[in-house]
Design an enzyme around this catalytic site. Structure first.
Site, short mmCIF file in Angstrom:
data_model
loop_
_atom_site.label_atom_id
_atom_site.label_comp_id
_atom_site.label_asym_id
_atom_site.label_seq_id
_atom_site.Cartn_x
_atom_site.Cartn_y
_atom_site.Cartn_z
N CYS A 61 0.84 -1.18 0.00
CA CYS A 61 0.00 0.00 0.00
C CYS A 61 0.89 1.24 0.00
O CYS A 61 1.96 1.25 0.60
CB CYS A 61 -0.94 0.10 1.18
SG CYS A 61 -2.02 -1.32 1.34
N ARG A 69 3.43 0.02 -5.20
CA ARG A 69 3.31 -0.57 -3.86
C ARG A 69 2.00 -1.34 -3.68
O ARG A 69 1.79 -2.00 -2.67
CB ARG A 69 3.37 0.53 -2.79
CG ARG A 69 4.63 1.35 -2.83
CD ARG A 69 4.56 2.46 -1.82
NE ARG A 69 4.61 1.94 -0.48
CZ ARG A 69 5.73 1.76 0.22
NH1 ARG A 69 6.88 2.10 -0.30
NH2 ARG A 69 5.69 1.26 1.43
N TRP A 123 -2.83 -2.73 -1.68
CA TRP A 123 -2.51 -4.15 -1.93
C TRP A 123 -3.20 -4.90 -0.80
O TRP A 123 -2.82 -4.80 0.35
CB TRP A 123 -1.01 -4.37 -1.90
CG TRP A 123 -0.60 -5.77 -2.21
CD1 TRP A 123 -0.41 -6.32 -3.45
CD2 TRP A 123 -0.31 -6.81 -1.26
NE1 TRP A 123 -0.04 -7.63 -3.33
CE2 TRP A 123 0.03 -7.97 -2.00
CE3 TRP A 123 -0.32 -6.89 0.13
CZ2 TRP A 123 0.38 -9.17 -1.40
CZ3 TRP A 123 0.02 -8.10 0.73
CH2 TRP A 123 0.36 -9.22 -0.03
N ASN A 163 -1.28 1.97 5.95
CA ASN A 163 -0.41 0.95 5.35
C ASN A 163 0.15 0.10 6.49
O ASN A 163 0.78 0.65 7.39
CB ASN A 163 0.74 1.62 4.59
CG ASN A 163 1.78 0.62 4.13
OD1 ASN A 163 1.46 -0.55 3.90
ND2 ASN A 163 3.01 1.07 3.97
N GLY A 164 -0.10 -1.19 6.44
CA GLY A 164 0.39 -2.08 7.49
C GLY A 164 -0.68 -3.10 7.82
O GLY A 164 -1.60 -3.34 7.02
N GLU A 210 16.56 -17.21 -10.15
CA GLU A 210 16.09 -15.84 -10.38
C GLU A 210 15.31 -15.78 -11.71
O GLU A 210 14.27 -15.14 -11.80
CB GLU A 210 17.27 -14.86 -10.36
CG GLU A 210 16.95 -13.44 -10.77
CD GLU A 210 15.85 -12.77 -9.94
OE1 GLU A 210 15.43 -13.34 -8.93
OE2 GLU A 210 15.38 -11.69 -10.36
N LYS A 246 11.43 -14.66 -12.13
CA LYS A 246 11.08 -13.53 -13.01
C LYS A 246 10.02 -13.95 -14.01
O LYS A 246 9.04 -13.25 -14.23
CB LYS A 246 12.35 -13.05 -13.72
CG LYS A 246 12.32 -11.63 -14.12
CD LYS A 246 13.01 -10.74 -13.13
CE LYS A 246 12.45 -10.88 -11.74
NZ LYS A 246 13.19 -10.18 -10.73
N GLU A 253 6.66 -14.55 -12.29
CA GLU A 253 6.10 -13.31 -11.76
C GLU A 253 5.42 -12.46 -12.84
O GLU A 253 4.35 -11.93 -12.62
CB GLU A 253 7.25 -12.53 -11.11
CG GLU A 253 6.87 -11.23 -10.46
CD GLU A 253 8.09 -10.54 -9.85
OE1 GLU A 253 9.24 -10.81 -10.27
OE2 GLU A 253 7.89 -9.71 -8.94
N HIS A 296 17.04 -36.52 -10.32
CA HIS A 296 16.56 -37.06 -9.04
C HIS A 296 15.08 -36.75 -8.81
O HIS A 296 14.63 -36.76 -7.67
CB HIS A 296 17.41 -36.50 -7.89
CG HIS A 296 18.85 -36.91 -7.99
ND1 HIS A 296 19.27 -38.21 -7.86
CD2 HIS A 296 19.96 -36.19 -8.27
CE1 HIS A 296 20.57 -38.27 -8.03
NE2 HIS A 296 21.02 -37.06 -8.28
N LYS A 334 5.31 -4.16 -4.95
CA LYS A 334 6.77 -4.13 -4.95
C LYS A 334 7.37 -4.19 -3.55
O LYS A 334 8.35 -4.89 -3.32
CB LYS A 334 7.27 -2.88 -5.67
CG LYS A 334 8.77 -2.95 -5.92
CD LYS A 334 9.20 -2.06 -7.04
CE LYS A 334 10.68 -2.21 -7.33
NZ LYS A 334 11.01 -3.49 -7.97
O1 M6R Z 1 12.60 -4.63 -1.75
P1 M6R Z 1 13.15 -6.01 -1.60
O2 M6R Z 1 14.36 -6.24 -2.46
O3 M6R Z 1 13.42 -6.39 -0.18
O4 M6R Z 1 12.02 -6.97 -2.13
C1 M6R Z 1 12.13 -8.36 -1.99
C2 M6R Z 1 11.19 -9.10 -2.90
O5 M6R Z 1 9.86 -8.82 -2.57
C3 M6R Z 1 11.42 -8.76 -4.36
O6 M6R Z 1 12.74 -8.99 -4.73
C4 M6R Z 1 10.51 -9.58 -5.28
O7 M6R Z 1 10.86 -10.93 -5.20
C5 M6R Z 1 10.61 -9.04 -6.70
N1 M6R Z 1 9.36 -8.47 -7.08
C6 M6R Z 1 10.98 -10.06 -7.70
O8 M6R Z 1 11.09 -9.51 -8.97
#
Ligand code: M6R
Length: 585
Positions: free
Chosen positions: A2, A27, A72, A96-97, A456, A460, A463, A479, A580
């Site tokens: 948020c 956010r 969010w 927010n929280g 990674e 990606k 996501e 395995h 994010k």
């Molecule tokens: O702000 P941060 O790097 O701590 O965020 C951690 C993860 O939420 C962030 O890397 C998330 O996995 C990304 N959206 C992936 O692309």
């Protein structure tokens, strides 16, 4: 999660709130809303969907004081009613929280005849403010926050007061100082170009913001002062630079993230060296992409400094009673510096006496405040929810840090900067993206550092394109995971370590002989020669030091994820269900 914003001053609050929410949208973007005062009357508008849906409701509004929220969802589905602000009588609030004791508070408020219209935890705050209000919103806020458990950044207004009252505990909130106007926001980018200085509220702070002044108090309403910083976001260009998406724009900025991080590292070299001088163990902690950078940091530190190292996700580390002492360095890696699990992991490490090093792209974040030293990631603002340039910046920062820990001379990064530029400009993986877009599953495979990039790559792709899959060590394929392979799957191999290349080629053959489609990102000549005739998807990466190859293979997997998402018509900047900054547990 948020984003929240507040404004009071000589300009039209509704425009500032709307533009600020657009900037905070990364956010959270399932609904948004605003509350404002016009002619002494409090109005609330809110709407499910992206922030642009708010525009028709705000465009004719003239107001000098308002607050806004982009959501969010944590409690209650995305809907008009569950959106913020929440209102109770003459008071409106954005949050927010997470209010952890909301159910108990809600029960008591219901017995006091308060009517709840939403399924959120946040609505209790609106009713508590109303209940605690006796002509002074500042005092009502003080009484209210004493009753809350959990995390909050709160901004509230009331129709009979020409000021904004805010409070913060474990969720970020900054104040922006203007002339005849003042601001509140979840972070600096929301205030880019609006004010030149900011300060950051600390846990327990309560703030009173009018157009002429900002006053900050502690939980007893005793005035406190907080350091004032320049608003670094002022100079940042948050435009798309002729790209259709931020993800592409930010991918193109990967080379600069490496170059600027190397430059910024010089500024902390001495302090970092002193703090790490007697370290004999290292733990690398992060979440999501930052955890994948942690995996690389661990490998660097093990290889260069030859000390025992671990990589952990923040959420696991903080609950596992880690074995840590004063000679352990804990590297807390986070783009935002706000991720709750990473921040709490850092706090735990501090309490156990470790040397805590923040590796972050956000230079006024919670993580920077609590760490002993900050290794800056100089990637610039990252708007796309999917991390791209912040990851490569983290990898560059960890490479330099591990070299320092080992008292070893690192490679200069200018050569790899050129190779990153070349890879961004020339690697053409459009054909593979089309195949991945139609696949039932996409597996990313590699060994050692290549494995870290594989996980990674998999994150990606999932996501931003929603194509399922997994990142896996290629040696482990046989395995179990091999059972998943058929002609509807694609296995993407990363092979940039000459010593392990032949082993990974064996794994390519194992997949091919089960009818699976294969693709290879490699900079090993004999791999290219052998596989080029066997699979159409062999992509050549530039030759470089094996420890720096993750910077190049990362670009390859990021490009693949981006182009697959676009081929499927997804919005890579705002993937479904995500935000994010994850400031809740
Ligand atoms: O702000 P941060 O790097 O701590 O965020 C951690 C993860 O939420 C962030 O890397 C998330 O996995 C990304 N959206 C992936 O692309």
């Amino acid at each position: 999660m948020c984003g929240i914003i507040g404004y009071t001053g000589r300009r039209n609050a509704s425009e500032i709130i709307y533009q600020g929410l657009k900037r905070l949208e990364y956010r959270g973007y399932d609904s948004s809303g605003a509350a404002y005062l016009a002619d002494g009357k409090l109005s609330v508008v809110k709407k499910e969907g992206k922030v642009e849906k708010l525009l028709p409701l705000l465009k004719d509004v003239k107001s000098s004081l308002g607050i806004g929220h982009t959501r969010w969802a944590t409690h209650g589905v995305p809907s008009d009613t569950n959106s913020h602000p929440h209102r109770s009588g003459n008071i409106a609030v954005v949050h927010n929280g997470i209010i952890e004791n909301y159910a108990e508070l809600k029960g008591k408020l219901i017995s006091d005849n308060y009517k709840f219209v939403s399924d959120t935890d946040s609505e209790v705050v609106a009713h508590l403010l109303n209940k605690n209000y006796s002509g002074n919103l500042l005092e009502a806020m003080q009484k209210t926050v004493k009753m809350l458990k959990g995390s909050y950044a709160l901004i509230a207004i009331c129709d009979s007061e020409n000021r904004i009252i805010a409070a913060r505990y474990k969720s970020p909130l900054i104040l922006g100082y203007g002339s005849g106007e003042n601001y509140l926001a979840s972070d600096e980018p929301a205030l880019a170009g609006l004010c030149e200085t900011i300060s950051i509220l600390q846990d327990g702070d309560i703030a009173e913001v009018s157009s002429e002044s900002i006053k900050i108090y502690d939980e007893n309403l005793t005035p406190v002062s907080r350091e004032v910083f320049p608003n670094l976001a002022v100079c940042c260009d948050l435009g798309l630079d002729n790209c259709p998406h931020y993800m592409l724009k930010e991918l193109r900025e990967v080379p600069d993230s490496v170059r600027f991080t190397e430059r910024a590292f010089e500024g902390i070299r001495q302090k970092l060296s002193a703090i790490l001088s007697d370290v004999n163990r290292a733990v690398f902690v992060g979440c999501g992409t930052a955890y994948h950078a942690a995996m690389i940091g661990k490998r660097y530190a093990e290889s260069f400094a030859r000390i025992p190292c671990e990589a952990e996700t923040g959420g696991e580390f903080r609950y596992k009673q880690p074995v840590i002492d004063g000679r352990t360095a804990v590297f807390a890696i986070s783009q935002s510096g706000e991720t709750a699990d990473t921040v709490e992991a850092a706090r735990l490490a501090l309490s156990l006496g470790a040397k805590v090093v923040a590796v972050t792209n956000s230079h006024h974040s919670e993580l920077t405040r609590i760490a002993h030293v900050v290794v800056p990631v100089a990637a610039g603002p990252e708007i796309c929810v999917a991390a791209t340039k912040s990851y490569t910046g983290q990898v560059a920062a960890l490479y330099l840090t591990a070299n320092l820990l080992a008292k070893r001379q690192p490679e200069k990064l200018d050569k790899v900067y050129d190779l990153c530029k070349k890879t961004v400009a020339e690697l053409n993986i459009g054909s593979l993206a089309q195949v991945c877009a139609k696949a039932r599953g996409v597996y990313f495979l590699g060994r050692d550092l290549d494995y870290a990039v594989a996980v990674e790559g998999s994150l990606k792709l999932k996501e931003v394109s929603y194509v399922p899959g997994e990142g896996y060590p290629s040696g482990e394929l046989k395995h179990g995971t091999l059972a998943l392979i058929d002609e509807e799957t694609v296995s993407v191999f990363i092979i940039c370590d000459d010593l392990l290349a032949d082993k990974s080629v064996n794994a390519v053959e194992q997949v091919r002989s089960r009818g699976g489609k294969t693709a290879v990102f490699t900079n090993v000549d004999r791999v290219i020669e052998k596989l080029r005739s066997e699979t159409p998807y062999v992509f050549e990466l530039p030759r470089c030091d094996k420890y720096l190859s993750p910077l190049l293979s990362a670009i390859a997997v990021q490009k693949l994820a981006y182009q697959t998402a676009v081929a499927l018509g997804r919005d890579p900047d705002k993937p479904r269900n995500l935000a994010k900054s994850v400031t809740v547990e």
